[in-house]
Design a protein around this motif. Structure first.
Motif, PDB file in Angstrom:
ATOM      1  N   LEU A  56       0.870  -1.189   0.000  1.00  0.00           N
ATOM      2  CA  LEU A  56       0.000   0.000   0.000  1.00  0.00           C
ATOM      3  C   LEU A  56       0.902   1.232   0.000  1.00  0.00           C
ATOM      4  O   LEU A  56       1.008   1.963   0.988  1.00  0.00           O
ATOM      5  N   HIS A  59      -0.750   4.769   0.532  1.00  0.00           N
ATOM      6  CA  HIS A  59      -1.981   4.670   1.316  1.00  0.00           C
ATOM      7  C   HIS A  59      -1.726   4.945   2.796  1.00  0.00           C
ATOM      8  O   HIS A  59      -0.629   4.713   3.293  1.00  0.00           O
ATOM      9  N   LYS A 120     -17.628   0.105   1.314  1.00  0.00           N
ATOM     10  CA  LYS A 120     -16.845   0.755   0.251  1.00  0.00           C
ATOM     11  C   LYS A 120     -16.365   2.133   0.684  1.00  0.00           C
ATOM     12  O   LYS A 120     -15.398   2.657   0.131  1.00  0.00           O
ATOM     13  N   ARG A 375      -6.244   5.634  -0.165  1.00  0.00           N
ATOM     14  CA  ARG A 375      -5.182   6.037  -1.085  1.00  0.00           C
ATOM     15  C   ARG A 375      -5.051   7.557  -1.080  1.00  0.00           C
ATOM     16  O   ARG A 375      -6.020   8.265  -1.334  1.00  0.00           O
ATOM     17  N   ARG A 399     -11.789   7.381  -2.068  1.00  0.00           N
ATOM     18  CA  ARG A 399     -10.371   7.026  -2.031  1.00  0.00           C
ATOM     19  C   ARG A 399     -10.094   5.796  -1.154  1.00  0.00           C
ATOM     20  O   ARG A 399      -8.931   5.407  -0.980  1.00  0.00           O
ATOM     21  N   SER A 401      -9.558   2.124  -0.581  1.00  0.00           N
ATOM     22  CA  SER A 401      -9.220   1.036  -1.511  1.00  0.00           C
ATOM     23  C   SER A 401      -9.528  -0.333  -0.921  1.00  0.00           C
ATOM     24  O   SER A 401     -10.037  -1.217  -1.614  1.00  0.00           O
ATOM     25  N   ASP A 402      -9.219  -0.508   0.359  1.00  0.00           N
ATOM     26  CA  ASP A 402      -9.345  -1.831   0.969  1.00  0.00           C
ATOM     27  C   ASP A 402      -9.882  -1.716   2.387  1.00  0.00           C
ATOM     28  O   ASP A 402      -9.588  -0.744   3.082  1.00  0.00           O
ATOM     29  N   GLU A 413      -9.250  -3.763  -3.262  1.00  0.00           N
ATOM     30  CA  GLU A 413      -9.040  -2.814  -4.369  1.00  0.00           C
ATOM     31  C   GLU A 413     -10.369  -2.275  -4.893  1.00  0.00           C
ATOM     32  O   GLU A 413     -10.635  -2.272  -6.094  1.00  0.00           O
ATOM     33  N   GLY A 414     -11.210  -1.856  -3.957  1.00  0.00           N
ATOM     34  CA  GLY A 414     -12.476  -1.208  -4.308  1.00  0.00           C
ATOM     35  C   GLY A 414     -13.633  -2.151  -4.586  1.00  0.00           C
ATOM     36  O   GLY A 414     -14.752  -1.701  -4.830  1.00  0.00           O
TER      37      GLY A 414
END
Ligand code: ZN
Length: 439
Positions: A56, A59, A120, A375, A399, A401-402, A413-414
């Motif tokens: 990451l 991130h 999310k 991110r 933003r 991601s995980d 990854e989203g």
């Protein structure tokens, strides 16, 4: 080398505890769903062998966000009625729609839609108040998220229960069923002082002590509510709750926009918590929660989105920023509620209010691995002088991601790993066809 399950190599790790700490080029090791260690990346690479390693590089890892007040299933009423004050919105729109549409299928579908949106957006845990909480709990269990599911209580009959006894019986069954669940706990959720009478509230107080669970209630949401309480009881609702013995470390008072200085001091002495819902308060023109004064009085203040019908999203990044900005305007003090404190309110303070601070809310060895990766390499977060400032004032939920909950990778990854986005979109569209907007 020591074996762990997962190693996350991050540019920044923001544990939230202690305040304002940022580790740069550190790694987080997860073992058996728990945070095993945080160490400089080079040292971690030398020391640990992991089945899964995630790079990451630009991130920040933060504790999973905690949405401390929502009505998850109400996502299906998102945008159904807007631009109205609380009582008109409730009486003329929301309560009639609930009377027509709320059933187990509605709650299950709406809860899944809410969880997909929240996950999310970096939320790992939510505190819910709604009908058919058994359906919400089942959906939570299947999705692998963490939640506090409300044993709802309201004076009038609904599709879920007929009277106070029925609400409490059904709530207690739910509590029993999930007593040993690793991710799901329960709280009493009497709706509000104006919708729950004294006798059931007294029972809630006794039962909450017996079962050692929180009490989650809308309190002093609007001036009209306080006025109505004065007219019917001769005292302010908060005073009535105090007389009923409800002001204690178990209580989460939601909204709390109408407070005198004496009430703030007494609330602080009682050790009760406040859940601030800035966007809902703004949209319904409910008033302003005096967050800065509450924090100064030692009150633990968490943040919630409220339901999607009054917000209209479940975006904790927006609430964090909204809380920080609003606190400054209300206190007329730009130093009120700095960024790191807003992040703490959206994580650790939420965990503390829900009795979960031993389990989640900060990136601390031994706690569950409830983690959000954001991110910060994008244009809108450059240049980057301070990652916490970017997280609160510049970044957004898009933003994220995980996300991991108890070490399980729920957003990769989203992409959601336990909920089916296409299926949720189809279900939402089907409900929209049925429900339709009133105007
Ligand atoms: Zn609410």
């Amino acid at each position: 080398m020591e074996s762990v399950d997962i190693l996350l190599h991050a540019r920044w790790i923001i544990p939230v505890e202690p305040d304002n700490l940022v580790h740069e080029h550190h790694s987080l090791a997860i073992k058996d769903g728990r945070i095993h260690a945080i160490a400089p990346t080079q040292a971690a690479r030398n020391r640990y062998r992991a089945e899964v390693e995630v790079e990451l590089a630009d991130h920040a890892l933060i504790p999973g966000l905690i949405n401390a007040h929502t009505h998850a299933a109400m996502t299906l009423f998102r945008g159904l009625a807007d631009d109205l004050p609380l009582m008109e919105w409730l009486n003329d729109h929301i309560w009639p729609a609930e009377g027509t549409w709320v059933n187990p299928e509605f709650v299950r579908d709406g809860s899944q839609l809410a969880m997909a949106e929240m996950l999310k957006g970096g939320v790992t845990c939510f505190n819910d108040m709604y009908f058919f909480p058994d359906e919400t709990a089942q959906a939570v269990d299947e999705a692998g998220m963490r939640a506090v599911v409300g044993m709802i209580l309201i004076d009038f009959p609904t599709a879920w229960a007929q009277d106070a006894e029925d609400y409490l019986d059904k709530g207690l069954k739910l509590h029993d069923h999930y007593r040993n669940h690793p991710l799901i706990t329960t709280a009493f959720a009497p709706h509000a002082p104006y919708t729950v009478s004294d006798a059931p509230l007294q029972r809630v107080r006794v039962l909450a002590d017996e079962l050692d669970v929180p009490i989650h209630m809308h309190v002093h949401e609007t001036a009209a509510e306080v006025q109505q309480g004065m007219e019917s009881d001769g005292i302010r609702p908060l005073q009535r709750l105090d007389q009923l013995g409800l002001i204690s470390p178990r209580l989460l008072g939601i909204h709390m926009t109408q407070l005198t200085d004496e009430e703030i001091a007494a609330y602080g002495r009682g050790g009760a918590h406040v859940v601030h819902c800035p966007e809902s308060n703004l949209k319904l023109a409910s008033g302003f929660c005096p967050v800065h004064k509450l924090l100064q009085a030692g009150v633990n203040v968490a943040i919630g989105t409220d339901g999607a019908a009054s917000n209209n999203d479940l975006d904790m990044f927006a609430e964090m920023r909204g809380a920080a900005l609003l606190a400054k305007a209300v206190a007329q003090d730009a130093s009120a509620l700095p960024a790191h404190q807003a992040l703490r309110m959206a994580t650790l303070n939420g965990a503390a209010a829900l009795g979960l601070a031993h389990e989640t809310g900060s990136l601390t060895a031994g706690k569950a691995a409830d983690i959000t990766a954001v991110r910060l390499g994008a244009l809108e977060t450059q240049p980057l002088y301070h990652p916490i400032s970017q997280l609160v004032y510049a970044a957004g939920r898009h933003r994220v991601s995980d996300v991991w909950v108890a070490g399980r990778h729920l957003v990769k990854e989203g992409v959601l790993t336990t909920l089916d986005e296409d299926q949720l979109l189809a279900k939402a569209a089907a409900w929209q066809q049925k429900i339709k907007r009133f105007d």
